[in-house]
Design an enzyme around this catalytic site. Sequence first.
Site, mmCIF file in Angstrom:
data_model
loop_
_atom_site.group_PDB
_atom_site.id
_atom_site.type_symbol
_atom_site.label_atom_id
_atom_site.label_comp_id
_atom_site.label_asym_id
_atom_site.label_seq_id
_atom_site.Cartn_x
_atom_site.Cartn_y
_atom_site.Cartn_z
ATOM 1 N N ARG A 30 0.848 -1.194 0.000
ATOM 2 C CA ARG A 30 0.000 0.000 0.000
ATOM 3 C C ARG A 30 0.879 1.239 0.000
ATOM 4 O O ARG A 30 1.932 1.269 0.630
ATOM 5 C CB ARG A 30 -0.908 0.020 1.229
ATOM 6 C CG ARG A 30 -2.127 -0.865 1.098
ATOM 7 C CD ARG A 30 -2.995 -0.800 2.335
ATOM 8 N NE ARG A 30 -2.338 -1.364 3.490
ATOM 9 C CZ ARG A 30 -1.734 -0.673 4.441
ATOM 10 N NH1 ARG A 30 -1.748 0.651 4.426
ATOM 11 N NH2 ARG A 30 -1.146 -1.284 5.443
ATOM 12 N N TYR A 45 -1.847 -3.516 -6.797
ATOM 13 C CA TYR A 45 -1.475 -4.356 -5.653
ATOM 14 C C TYR A 45 -2.412 -4.243 -4.451
ATOM 15 O O TYR A 45 -2.769 -3.146 -4.020
ATOM 16 C CB TYR A 45 -0.061 -4.001 -5.182
ATOM 17 C CG TYR A 45 0.449 -5.031 -4.214
ATOM 18 C CD1 TYR A 45 0.942 -6.241 -4.680
ATOM 19 C CD2 TYR A 45 0.367 -4.834 -2.853
ATOM 20 C CE1 TYR A 45 1.357 -7.219 -3.803
ATOM 21 C CE2 TYR A 45 0.785 -5.809 -1.964
ATOM 22 C CZ TYR A 45 1.289 -7.001 -2.449
ATOM 23 O OH TYR A 45 1.700 -7.959 -1.571
ATOM 24 N N GLY A 46 -2.743 -5.371 -3.869
ATOM 25 C CA GLY A 46 -3.358 -5.489 -2.543
ATOM 26 C C GLY A 46 -4.358 -4.402 -2.215
ATOM 27 O O GLY A 46 -5.266 -4.107 -2.988
ATOM 28 N N LYS A 96 -9.350 -2.533 2.276
ATOM 29 C CA LYS A 96 -9.117 -1.390 3.159
ATOM 30 C C LYS A 96 -9.964 -0.183 2.722
ATOM 31 O O LYS A 96 -10.390 0.611 3.560
ATOM 32 C CB LYS A 96 -7.638 -1.010 3.146
ATOM 33 C CG LYS A 96 -6.692 -2.178 3.390
ATOM 34 C CD LYS A 96 -6.878 -2.810 4.737
ATOM 35 C CE LYS A 96 -5.753 -3.826 4.970
ATOM 36 N NZ LYS A 96 -5.863 -4.545 6.216
ATOM 37 N N HIS A 151 -10.210 -2.665 12.166
ATOM 38 C CA HIS A 151 -9.114 -3.473 11.636
ATOM 39 C C HIS A 151 -8.810 -4.582 12.640
ATOM 40 O O HIS A 151 -7.810 -4.535 13.349
ATOM 41 C CB HIS A 151 -7.904 -2.540 11.438
ATOM 42 C CG HIS A 151 -6.815 -3.124 10.619
ATOM 43 N ND1 HIS A 151 -5.534 -2.620 10.634
ATOM 44 C CD2 HIS A 151 -6.791 -4.147 9.735
ATOM 45 C CE1 HIS A 151 -4.785 -3.313 9.802
ATOM 46 N NE2 HIS A 151 -5.522 -4.242 9.253
ATOM 47 N N SER A 153 -0.977 -3.872 10.347
ATOM 48 C CA SER A 153 -0.691 -4.825 9.274
ATOM 49 C C SER A 153 0.624 -5.558 9.535
ATOM 50 O O SER A 153 1.592 -4.956 9.996
ATOM 51 C CB SER A 153 -0.587 -4.097 7.941
ATOM 52 O OG SER A 153 -1.808 -3.492 7.616
ATOM 53 N N ALA A 154 0.628 -6.850 9.226
ATOM 54 C CA ALA A 154 1.828 -7.684 9.319
ATOM 55 C C ALA A 154 2.384 -7.804 10.746
ATOM 56 O O ALA A 154 3.592 -7.836 10.954
ATOM 57 C CB ALA A 154 2.902 -7.200 8.342
ATOM 58 N N CYS A 155 1.484 -7.854 11.751
ATOM 59 C CA CYS A 155 1.901 -8.090 13.141
ATOM 60 C C CYS A 155 1.344 -9.420 13.662
ATOM 61 O O CYS A 155 1.230 -9.607 14.874
ATOM 62 C CB CYS A 155 1.448 -6.960 14.057
ATOM 63 S SG CYS A 155 2.450 -5.488 13.935
ATOM 64 N N LYS A 213 -1.828 -10.889 12.835
ATOM 65 C CA LYS A 213 -3.282 -11.031 12.985
ATOM 66 C C LYS A 213 -3.763 -12.359 12.400
ATOM 67 O O LYS A 213 -4.537 -13.071 13.010
ATOM 68 C CB LYS A 213 -4.031 -9.894 12.275
ATOM 69 C CG LYS A 213 -4.251 -8.706 13.163
ATOM 70 C CD LYS A 213 -5.483 -7.871 12.823
ATOM 71 C CE LYS A 213 -5.611 -7.466 11.382
ATOM 72 N NZ LYS A 213 -4.487 -6.611 10.925
ATOM 73 N N ASP A 249 -8.836 -10.101 9.544
ATOM 74 C CA ASP A 249 -8.334 -8.747 9.262
ATOM 75 C C ASP A 249 -9.325 -7.640 9.609
ATOM 76 O O ASP A 249 -8.924 -6.598 10.092
ATOM 77 C CB ASP A 249 -7.954 -8.650 7.777
ATOM 78 C CG ASP A 249 -7.120 -7.419 7.447
ATOM 79 O OD1 ASP A 249 -6.275 -7.032 8.270
ATOM 80 O OD2 ASP A 249 -7.312 -6.848 6.359
ATOM 81 N N ASN A 275 6.644 -8.497 1.731
ATOM 82 C CA ASN A 275 5.179 -8.302 1.780
ATOM 83 C C ASN A 275 4.488 -9.201 0.749
ATOM 84 O O ASN A 275 3.409 -8.882 0.268
ATOM 85 C CB ASN A 275 4.838 -6.832 1.533
ATOM 86 C CG ASN A 275 3.389 -6.495 1.875
ATOM 87 O OD1 ASN A 275 2.814 -7.065 2.819
ATOM 88 N ND2 ASN A 275 2.768 -5.613 1.111
ATOM 89 N N ARG A 327 2.255 -12.268 -0.581
ATOM 90 C CA ARG A 327 0.945 -12.590 0.004
ATOM 91 C C ARG A 327 0.345 -13.854 -0.585
ATOM 92 O O ARG A 327 0.707 -14.285 -1.671
ATOM 93 C CB ARG A 327 -0.022 -11.422 -0.283
ATOM 94 C CG ARG A 327 0.399 -10.078 0.320
ATOM 95 C CD ARG A 327 -0.199 -9.884 1.659
ATOM 96 N NE ARG A 327 0.332 -8.728 2.374
ATOM 97 C CZ ARG A 327 -0.239 -8.241 3.483
ATOM 98 N NH1 ARG A 327 -1.334 -8.772 3.969
ATOM 99 N NH2 ARG A 327 0.298 -7.225 4.108
HETATM 100 O O1 SAT Z 1 -2.405 -4.577 1.110
HETATM 101 S S1 SAT Z 1 -3.416 -4.755 2.157
HETATM 102 O O2 SAT Z 1 -3.844 -3.463 2.656
HETATM 103 O O3 SAT Z 1 -4.579 -5.453 1.627
HETATM 104 C C1 SAT Z 1 -2.794 -5.694 3.410
HETATM 105 C C2 SAT Z 1 -2.410 -4.943 4.624
HETATM 106 O O4 SAT Z 1 -1.701 -3.943 4.561
HETATM 107 O O5 SAT Z 1 -2.831 -5.359 5.713
HETATM 108 MN MN MN Z 2 -4.840 -5.542 7.594
#
Ligand code: SAT
Ligand code: MN
Length: 603
Positions: A79, A207-208, A216, A236, A258-260, A262, A285, A375, A377
Site C-alpha cells: 500500500r 497491488y493489494g 481497506k 481493523h 498490518s503484518a503483526c 493477525k 483482518d 510483503n 501474500r
Molecule cells: O495490502 S493490504 O492493505 O490489503 C494488506 C495490509 O496492509 O494489511
Molecule cells: Mn490488515
Amino acid sequence: MTSTSSTAKVQVRSRALTQWIEEASRLTQPARIVLCDGSAEERQRLIQEAVTSGSLTPLNQAKRPGCYLHRSDPDDVARTEDRTFICTPTREEAGPTNNWMAPDEAYDRIRPWLEGGMRGRTMYVVPYILGPLGSRFAKVGVELTDSVYVALNMAIMTRMGGVALEMLGESDDFNRGLHCTLGCDSKRRLICHFPQDNTIWSVGSGYGGNALLSKKCFALRIASWLGRKEGWYAEHMLLLGLESPRGETSYVAAAFPSACGKTNLSMLTLPPAFSGWRAFTVGDDIAWMRVGADGRLWAVNPEAGYFGVAPGTSMQSNPNAMLSLTHDTIFTNVALTPDGDVWWEGMGTPAPQGLIDWRGRPWDPKSGQKAAHPNSRFTTPMTNNPALSPKADDPEGVPISAVIFGGRRATTMPLVLEARNWTHGVFMGATMGSETTAAATGQVGVVRRDPMAMLPFCGYNMGNYFDHWLRMASLAPRPPRIFMVNWFRKNADGAFLWPGYGENMRVLKWILGRVQGFAEADQTPVGLVPRPGDLDLTGLALDPESLRQCLAVRPEEWQTELESARQFFAKIGPTLPEPLALTHRSLLSELAKPSNPPRAAVA
Ligand code: SAT
Ligand code: MN
C-alpha cells in the site's frame, strides 16, 4: 466499440448501476465489458485469460491444484499511504492523520488519466457483498477494474457475482469502486476515497489494498465513515472463537497493525496442555460490529477470504494457513521452485536449489536479497481454513467478550494489560504504537502511533473516531472488556521474551478468566497485569526471569510512552475528546505517586 459479455447468467436491475457502468466506460473506453457472475466456469475462464496474458503463472497442479503465482510490478508491492487520500468537502472531516484533497480537485486530477485508460483492455464489473448473506451488517459494492488479477482476487475475498446483484436489486445504494491500473505507473498512482459519494477512485497500482477496493478502501475507510453516521463500527480486527473444555465458546476481537500476526492469531493452534480447548477463525483482518438487542457487541467478518503475508508462515507458526494454501490459492510475489511450487523465507524448509525470486529472476542465496518479497501474500478462500468457525457465515455474527489491542513493541508494553474501565480502554487503543513493517512502503522498524491499528484506514477525523468509540459505552449496556497485548517484547540482548504463536493462548485464557470473573490481577499505575502465577503456564518452559520481564511495568519507560502519547494527542488537536485528555493526566499522576506494594485486584 465496447461489448458486454453475454455469458454472464446475471442481470443488472439497478438503473443507477447501469448508468454508472455506462459513464465509466465512456470515460475509460474499454474494448470489452465483462459482468462477473461469480460462477466456477467464470473463474476458469478468467484464470485462462490471466495465464494467457502472463498475469498468472500456473503452479504445479499435482502439488497445488487450482494455485497460481502472480508477480506484481517491482515498484508496486505494498500500500502507498502517501498517495492515499480522503476526499471530504472540508479538511477538518478527514482530520490531521489523513491525507486530504478536495473532492473536485481529486476527480479533476484523476479524470484525465482515466480518459481512454482502459483502451484495448477489458473492464470487469465485479459486484460483491461485504458481510454474510441476509445479514443486517451486509453491504453491496461494485468494483470496475481492468485487472483480471483483481477480479480473481475479489472472487476469493468477497461474496462476488450474481448474489450481490440479487441483493442490490433495483437499489442505488452501493459502493462505487473504479480501478484502473494505468500500467502501474507510480507517477499516476492515487487512491482517493469520497465518503459522501460512497465512491473510490484508485489508479496506477494493481497491488493489494490499493487495488482490491473491497478491503481497506471500502470495508475500512468508507465503512468507518458509514459506521459513525449509522451507529456501528468498522474495525481493523481479527475475530477469534475459543471453545472451553465445557463446550462454551467466547469470541474476542483483536486489532494489530498490518503484518503483526493477525492472521496467525486468528488461526491459532493450541499448545498440547490446552487439549480440551478449540480455537476457531471468524475473521483475520476486518470486523464490522454493532450493538445487539441484548446490549452486547456483535461482530461479523465482512470478507470471505484471507490476503495474508506469506513470509514467516510455516507448519510451526500457522499450520491452518499452510493447510489452507494447498489448493485454489493465488500467491503474489513469492519465490517459485523448479518443480512449480512456492517458497518463502520462514516457510520452515530450506530454500531449494534453482529458485526463481519474486521478480522472476534466478535467485542467488549468497546475494543477500530475499527470494520472496517481505510483503508477498497469499489469497485463499476462508472455506479452505480447517479452523473456520461454524459461525463465520452466520448473519447474526458473534458476541464479543473482549477487545484486544496490540502492537509490535520491543520495550515498555507488558505481555498483557487490562484497562480499568471503558474510557481507559479507549485511551489504550487510541495511543497504541507499533514498530513499522513491510506492509506499507516507508521505513521499517520505527515506533509509530497507530490508534486501534486504524491510522492508515480511518476514513474520517481521528478525534471524532475516538469519540465514536467512547460513545459505545452508552450504546452497549454490556460492552466487551478492553485489553492490550504485546507478544514482541525483547530482553537487553534483543531476544524475544515470550515464545508467541500458539502459546499466546495462555494470555487469551487469562483474558477470558478476567471477563468471566475468576482470574486475578495486580493493579499497576497504568492498568491491570497478571501476576506470574495468574497465567496458565502448564507445559511451557519459560524461565521466571523472562516472565517477570515480560510482565514488568517500568515507570521510566511509561514516562516516555505518555510523553509520546501527549505529542500524538497534540497532533489530533481540537477534536480530541476531553475524557482521553483527562485519562492522560490521571495516568501521569498515578505514575508520579510513590510506589505502593502491588495489590491483588479481584474481577
Ligand atoms: O495490502 S493490504 O492493505 O490489503 C494488506 C495490509 O496492509 O494489511
Ligand atoms: Mn490488515
